[in-house]
Write a protein that holds these residues in place. Structure first.
Motif, PDB file in Angstrom:
ATOM      1  N   SER A 187      15.648   9.781 -83.139  1.00 50.38           N
ATOM      2  CA  SER A 187      15.916   9.804 -81.689  1.00 50.38           C
ATOM      3  C   SER A 187      15.642  11.191 -81.124  1.00 50.38           C
ATOM      4  O   SER A 187      15.122  11.321 -80.015  1.00 50.38           O
ATOM      5  N   GLN A 188      15.964  12.228 -81.892  1.00 49.89           N
ATOM      6  CA  GLN A 188      15.669  13.589 -81.451  1.00 49.89           C
ATOM      7  C   GLN A 188      14.158  13.822 -81.388  1.00 49.89           C
ATOM      8  O   GLN A 188      13.659  14.450 -80.465  1.00 49.89           O
ATOM      9  N   GLN A 221      12.608  12.346 -78.361  1.00 51.53           N
ATOM     10  CA  GLN A 221      12.838  13.186 -77.179  1.00 51.53           C
ATOM     11  C   GLN A 221      11.829  14.327 -77.111  1.00 51.53           C
ATOM     12  O   GLN A 221      11.547  14.843 -76.032  1.00 51.53           O
ATOM     13  N   ASP A 222      11.310  14.725 -78.265  1.00 50.67           N
ATOM     14  CA  ASP A 222      10.277  15.761 -78.336  1.00 50.67           C
ATOM     15  C   ASP A 222       8.867  15.161 -78.281  1.00 50.67           C
ATOM     16  O   ASP A 222       7.892  15.833 -78.612  1.00 50.67           O
TER      17      ASP A 222
END
Length: 65
Positions: A44-45, A48-49
């Protein structure tokens, strides 16, 4: 107890990478809820990137960054 988002991202990436490397020698890790939760969080991180986590090379490069 801290939530995953309270730990430094670099630390989580390192721990995930080390655990993932051990899957062949420790197959029980495949069924580890903690490893699955950590992977989902990191994915999920990465999303986001703007990382395409379905592209192994992008995902691996992000984990090393």
């Amino acid at each position: 107890m801290k939530k995953l988002n309270e730990y430094p991202l670099a630390e989580l990436k390192l721990i995930y990478s080390l655990l993932h490397l051990q899957i062949i020698e420790q197959p029980a890790l495949m069924d580890s809820d903690l490893l699955q939760d950590l992977q989902r969080f990191l994915q999920s991180q990465a999303k986001q990137d703007n990382v395409d986590i379905s592209a192994h090379t992008e995902w691996a490069a992000w984990l090393r960054a």
